[in-house]
Design an enzyme around this catalytic site. Structure first.
Site, PDB file in Angstrom:
ATOM      1  N   ARG A 203       0.818  -1.235   0.000  1.00  0.00           N
ATOM      2  CA  ARG A 203       0.000   0.000   0.000  1.00  0.00           C
ATOM      3  C   ARG A 203       0.845   1.277   0.000  1.00  0.00           C
ATOM      4  NH1 ARG A 203      -2.876  -3.341   3.541  1.00  0.00           N
ATOM      5  NH2 ARG A 203      -4.629  -4.281   2.462  1.00  0.00           N
TER       6      ARG A 203
ATOM      7  N   LYS B  24       2.400  11.614 -10.860  1.00  0.00           N
ATOM      8  CA  LYS B  24       1.593  10.709 -11.694  1.00  0.00           C
ATOM      9  C   LYS B  24       2.423   9.470 -11.988  1.00  0.00           C
ATOM     10  CE  LYS B  24      -1.590  13.609 -14.323  1.00  0.00           C
ATOM     11  NZ  LYS B  24      -1.945  14.048 -15.690  1.00  0.00           N
TER      12      LYS B  24
ATOM     13  N   GLU C  78       7.628  19.031 -24.974  1.00  0.00           N
ATOM     14  CA  GLU C  78       6.938  19.390 -23.721  1.00  0.00           C
ATOM     15  C   GLU C  78       7.432  20.743 -23.199  1.00  0.00           C
ATOM     16  OE1 GLU C  78       4.408  17.858 -22.465  1.00  0.00           O
ATOM     17  OE2 GLU C  78       4.503  15.767 -23.113  1.00  0.00           O
TER      18      GLU C  78
ATOM     19  N   LYS D  21       5.629  23.458 -13.197  1.00  0.00           N
ATOM     20  CA  LYS D  21       4.876  22.256 -12.794  1.00  0.00           C
ATOM     21  C   LYS D  21       4.591  22.289 -11.297  1.00  0.00           C
ATOM     22  CE  LYS D  21       3.930  17.640 -13.866  1.00  0.00           C
ATOM     23  NZ  LYS D  21       4.201  16.418 -14.578  1.00  0.00           N
TER      24      LYS D  21
ATOM     25  N   GLU E  42      -5.458  16.698 -10.522  1.00  0.00           N
ATOM     26  CA  GLU E  42      -6.003  17.078 -11.836  1.00  0.00           C
ATOM     27  C   GLU E  42      -7.529  17.218 -11.847  1.00  0.00           C
ATOM     28  OE1 GLU E  42      -4.473  14.661 -15.034  1.00  0.00           O
ATOM     29  OE2 GLU E  42      -5.073  16.123 -16.530  1.00  0.00           O
TER      30      GLU E  42
ATOM     31  N   ARG F  19      -4.589  21.613 -13.290  1.00  0.00           N
ATOM     32  CA  ARG F  19      -3.544  20.739 -13.842  1.00  0.00           C
ATOM     33  C   ARG F  19      -3.829  20.345 -15.296  1.00  0.00           C
ATOM     34  NH1 ARG F  19      -0.189  16.016 -10.616  1.00  0.00           N
ATOM     35  NH2 ARG F  19       1.105  15.382 -12.376  1.00  0.00           N
TER      36      ARG F  19
ATOM     37  N   ASN G  30      -2.124  19.691 -20.388  1.00  0.00           N
ATOM     38  CA  ASN G  30      -2.455  18.932 -21.601  1.00  0.00           C
ATOM     39  C   ASN G  30      -2.510  19.831 -22.827  1.00  0.00           C
ATOM     40  OD1 ASN G  30      -2.664  16.419 -20.319  1.00  0.00           O
ATOM     41  ND2 ASN G  30      -4.658  17.015 -19.513  1.00  0.00           N
TER      42      ASN G  30
ATOM     43  N   HIS H 140      -2.076  18.483 -26.317  1.00  0.00           N
ATOM     44  CA  HIS H 140      -2.097  17.026 -26.224  1.00  0.00           C
ATOM     45  C   HIS H 140      -3.327  16.380 -26.861  1.00  0.00           C
ATOM     46  CE1 HIS H 140       1.364  17.523 -23.705  1.00  0.00           C
ATOM     47  NE2 HIS H 140       1.426  16.246 -23.380  1.00  0.00           N
TER      48      HIS H 140
ATOM     49  N   HIS I  37      -2.344  13.291 -28.922  1.00  0.00           N
ATOM     50  CA  HIS I  37      -2.711  11.911 -28.582  1.00  0.00           C
ATOM     51  C   HIS I  37      -3.405  11.233 -29.755  1.00  0.00           C
ATOM     52  CE1 HIS I  37      -2.681  12.744 -23.968  1.00  0.00           C
ATOM     53  NE2 HIS I  37      -1.525  12.295 -24.389  1.00  0.00           N
TER      54      HIS I  37
ATOM     55  N   HIS J 245       6.158  10.996 -28.957  1.00  0.00           N
ATOM     56  CA  HIS J 245       5.225  11.863 -28.209  1.00  0.00           C
ATOM     57  C   HIS J 245       5.584  13.351 -28.324  1.00  0.00           C
ATOM     58  CE1 HIS J 245       2.397  13.023 -25.102  1.00  0.00           C
ATOM     59  NE2 HIS J 245       3.380  13.577 -24.396  1.00  0.00           N
TER      60      HIS J 245
HETATM   61  P1  NAD Z   1      11.942   6.598 -22.055  1.00  0.00           P
HETATM   62  O1  NAD Z   1      11.863   6.388 -20.620  1.00  0.00           O
HETATM   63  O2  NAD Z   1      11.472   5.495 -22.948  1.00  0.00           O
HETATM   64  O3  NAD Z   1      13.440   6.974 -22.451  1.00  0.00           O
HETATM   65  C1  NAD Z   1      13.754   7.211 -23.805  1.00  0.00           C
HETATM   66  C2  NAD Z   1      14.975   6.409 -24.259  1.00  0.00           C
HETATM   67  O4  NAD Z   1      16.132   7.047 -23.765  1.00  0.00           O
HETATM   68  C3  NAD Z   1      15.029   4.978 -23.772  1.00  0.00           C
HETATM   69  O5  NAD Z   1      15.486   4.157 -24.814  1.00  0.00           O
HETATM   70  C4  NAD Z   1      16.062   5.020 -22.636  1.00  0.00           C
HETATM   71  O6  NAD Z   1      16.722   3.793 -22.480  1.00  0.00           O
HETATM   72  C5  NAD Z   1      16.985   6.093 -23.127  1.00  0.00           C
HETATM   73  N1  NAD Z   1      17.712   6.843 -22.115  1.00  0.00           N
HETATM   74  C6  NAD Z   1      17.228   7.348 -20.969  1.00  0.00           C
HETATM   75  N2  NAD Z   1      18.136   8.129 -20.372  1.00  0.00           N
HETATM   76  C7  NAD Z   1      19.235   8.092 -21.143  1.00  0.00           C
HETATM   77  C8  NAD Z   1      20.496   8.726 -21.083  1.00  0.00           C
HETATM   78  N3  NAD Z   1      20.791   9.622 -20.138  1.00  0.00           N
HETATM   79  N4  NAD Z   1      21.407   8.444 -22.045  1.00  0.00           N
HETATM   80  C9  NAD Z   1      21.091   7.594 -23.073  1.00  0.00           C
HETATM   81  N5  NAD Z   1      19.904   7.004 -23.205  1.00  0.00           N
HETATM   82  C10 NAD Z   1      18.982   7.239 -22.259  1.00  0.00           C
HETATM   83  O7  NAD Z   1      11.113   7.884 -22.533  1.00  0.00           O
HETATM   84  P2  NAD Z   1      10.775   9.291 -21.843  1.00  0.00           P
HETATM   85  O8  NAD Z   1      10.505  10.188 -22.981  1.00  0.00           O
HETATM   86  O9  NAD Z   1      11.740   9.665 -20.822  1.00  0.00           O
HETATM   87  O10 NAD Z   1       9.401   9.000 -21.097  1.00  0.00           O
HETATM   88  C11 NAD Z   1       8.239   8.655 -21.806  1.00  0.00           C
HETATM   89  C12 NAD Z   1       7.237   8.089 -20.832  1.00  0.00           C
HETATM   90  O11 NAD Z   1       6.926   9.082 -19.867  1.00  0.00           O
HETATM   91  C13 NAD Z   1       5.916   7.680 -21.450  1.00  0.00           C
HETATM   92  O12 NAD Z   1       5.581   6.407 -20.989  1.00  0.00           O
HETATM   93  C14 NAD Z   1       4.928   8.713 -20.951  1.00  0.00           C
HETATM   94  O13 NAD Z   1       3.631   8.191 -20.829  1.00  0.00           O
HETATM   95  C15 NAD Z   1       5.534   9.058 -19.614  1.00  0.00           C
HETATM   96  N6  NAD Z   1       5.147  10.375 -19.089  1.00  0.00           N
HETATM   97  C16 NAD Z   1       4.720  10.440 -17.817  1.00  0.00           C
HETATM   98  C17 NAD Z   1       4.375  11.659 -17.256  1.00  0.00           C
HETATM   99  C18 NAD Z   1       3.967  11.723 -15.827  1.00  0.00           C
HETATM  100  O14 NAD Z   1       3.566  12.819 -15.370  1.00  0.00           O
HETATM  101  N7  NAD Z   1       4.082  10.657 -15.081  1.00  0.00           N
HETATM  102  C19 NAD Z   1       4.475  12.837 -18.016  1.00  0.00           C
HETATM  103  C20 NAD Z   1       4.933  12.743 -19.330  1.00  0.00           C
HETATM  104  C21 NAD Z   1       5.270  11.497 -19.865  1.00  0.00           C
HETATM  105  N1  GLY Z   2       2.245  15.483 -17.685  1.00  0.00           N
HETATM  106  C1  GLY Z   2       0.989  16.037 -17.264  1.00  0.00           C
HETATM  107  C2  GLY Z   2       0.837  16.040 -15.795  1.00  0.00           C
HETATM  108  O1  GLY Z   2       1.726  15.705 -15.057  1.00  0.00           O
HETATM  109  O2  GLY Z   2      -0.215  16.396 -15.331  1.00  0.00           O
END
Ligand code: NAD
Ligand code: GLY
Length: 350
Positions: free
Chosen positions: A118, A140, A182, A217, A227, A231, A235, A238, A242, A254
C-alpha cells in the site's frame, strides 16, 4: 539548485545540478535499509554501477531490476514482476524504490512503489529531458493496458527528485527533441523567461530551463495535485497529439506530436479565440529552430474522430486547452464534434 514542491500529499526537493556526487544524501529515504533501483538496459549500462557504489558506500543494500528500454515495457507483466522482486527480497514499508531512467521507468517504478504494501518510499532519478522536466515531478505514475496508455496508475509523490543534467550528454538527439516538445508547451503556458531562454538555446541555459519547467509544474501541482481543474492545462497541445500518436500506431514520438499539436492549437486559437497571430508565429519559429514538426499528417476530421477514444474525453465532450495569448491558456469543455472545425484554423467555434 533546489526547488521545493509542497504537494498536498507530501513535500519534496527537486535538486538540479550538472554533476551530482553526493546522491545518497539527497535520497531522503528516511529509515530505508534496502533500495531497489528500477532501470532499463540502456541506462543501466551507462549509470547504474556508479549509483550502486555510491549507495552501497552510504550503507544501503542495493538491488537492481532492469527492464528492456521502450514504452512496451510499461506493462502489467513487468509491474507484477517488480512487486514480486520487492517481496522476494523482503522489502518493507521503510525501504525504498529508486527509478533511474526516463519516464517509462519512472512511471512503472512509481506505480509499483505506490502499491507495494500500500505504498513505500519512492525516489526519482530522471535521465531524459522529458522525465527531468515533466514526468518525475507531480506524482503521476502509471502502466499501459492493451486498451490504451497510462490506463492504470496512482498519484504517488516521490520523496526526492535528483536531476543530474550531465546524463543528458548521452541522450540521443531524438530524445532531446521529445523533451523539447513538452518544454515548448511550458513556454506557451508561462511565456516570459522560459520562452526567451528556449529561443536563445537549450544548451546555453540547460539547468535554468529545466528549473523553470519544474517550477511551472510545481505551481500547478501544488494548486491541483489530482487534476481536478488547473492541472489540465498541462495537456496543452495534447488532444490533437494523442490522436496523432494513436493514428500513427505510436510510431510518432510523443514530443514530436506535442510540438505539432501545440502549433495546431495556437493557429486555431489565433483564428477563433483572440490569440495574437504573432504569438502563433513565434511558437512555430521556436519549433522550427529545434527541428520539431509544426503540422500533423492527418486531417482535422481524422484527429476529431480519434479524440472520441481519448481517456480525457467524457462522452461527447472533451476538455480542450486553448491559448488566449502566450502566457494565458485555459481549459474549455467543448463538443468533440467542434474539434475539426476548430483545428482547421478557419475560425471554427468551440
Ligand atoms: P523513455 O523512458 O522510454 O526513455 C527514452 C529512451 O532514452 C530509452 O530508450 C532510454 O533507455 C533512453 N535513455 C534514458 N536516459 C538516457 C540517457 N541519459 N542516455 C542515453 N539514453 C537514455 O522515454 P521518456 O521520454 O523519458 O518518457 C516517456 C514516458 O513518460 C511515457 O511512458 C509517458 O507516458 C511518460 N510520461 C509520464 C508523465 C507523468 O507525469 N508521469 C508525463 C509525461 C510522460
Ligand atoms: N504530464 C501532465 C501532468 O503531469 O499532469
Amino acid at each position: 539548485m533546489v526547488i521545493r514542491v509542497e504537494a498536498p500529499s507530501g513535500g519534496y526537493d527537486v535538486t538540479i545540478e550538472n554533476g551530482i556526487k553526493d546522491v545518497a544524501s539527497l535520497l531522503c529515504a528516511g529509515r530505508a535499509e534496502k533500495i531497489a533501483v528500477i532501470t532499463d538496459d540502456n541506462v543501466r549500462a551507462l549509470y547504474y554501477n556508479d549509483l550502486e557504489s555510491r549507495l552501497t558506500n552510504a550503507g544501503y543494500s542495493v538491488y537492481c531490476c532492469t527492464l528492456q528500454h521502450g514504452e512496451a515495457s510499461k506493462n502489467g507483466y513487468n509491474y507484477l514482476n517488480i512487486l514480486e522482486f520487492l517481496a522476494e527480497r523482503a522489502f518493507s514499508r521503510k525501504d525504498a524504490v529508486v527509478a533511474l531512467g526516463g519516464g517509462v521507468v519512472g512511471d512503472i517504478a512509481g506505480f509499483a512503489a505506490a502499491t507495494y504494501m500500500r505504498g513505500i518510499g519512492f525516489i526519482q532519478i530522471p535521465t531524459t529531458l522529458l522525465s527531468m522536466t515533466d514526468s518525475s515531478v507531480g506524482g503521476k505514475t502509471a502502466i499501459d493496458l492493451h486498451s490504451g496508455k497510462n490506463l492504470a496508475g496512482a498519484f504517488w509523490q516521490p520523496l526526492s527528485v535528483i536531476i543530474d543534467t550531465q546524463t543528458l550528454k548521452t541522450l540521443p538527439d531524438t530524445e532531446i527533441k521529445n523533451g523539447l516538445g513538452e518544454l515548448i508547451k511550458y513556454a506557451v503556458i508561462e511565456g516570459g523567461e522560459i520562452l526567451e531562454m528556449l529561443e536563445d538555446g537549450l544548451e546555453k541555459h540547460t539547468e535554468s530551463i529545466i528549473a523553470a519547467a519544474v517550477d511551472i509544474k510545481r505551481k500547478i501541482v501544488e494548486a491541483d495535485e489530482k487534476e481536478s481543474g488547473l492541472r489540465r492545462i498541462l495537456n496543452f497541445g495534447h488532444t490533437p497529439a494523442h490522436a496523432a500518436e494513436k493514428l500513427s500506431g505510436y510510431a510518432m514520438p510523443h514530443g514530436f506530436a506535442v510540438a505539432a499539436g501545440v502549433n495546431i492549437i495556437m493557429n486555431a486559437s489565433a483564428a477563433s479565440c483572440g490569440c495574437p497571430a504573432k504569438d502563433a508565429a513565434r511558437i512555430k519559429k521556436l519549433c522550427e529552430k529545434y527541428g520539431l514538426p509544426t503540422e500533423l499528417p492527418y486531417t482535422p476530421e481524422q484527429l476529431q474522430n480519434e479524440a472520441v477514444h481519448d481517456k480525457k474525453a467524457g462522452g461527447a465532450f472533451v476538455d480542450l486547452v486553448i491559448a488566449r495569448r502566450i502566457g494565458k491558456v485555459e481549459c474549455v469543455r467543448t463538443e468533440i464534434g467542434n474539434l475539426s472545425g476548430f483545428y482547421s484554423g478557419n475560425g471554427g467555434k468551440l
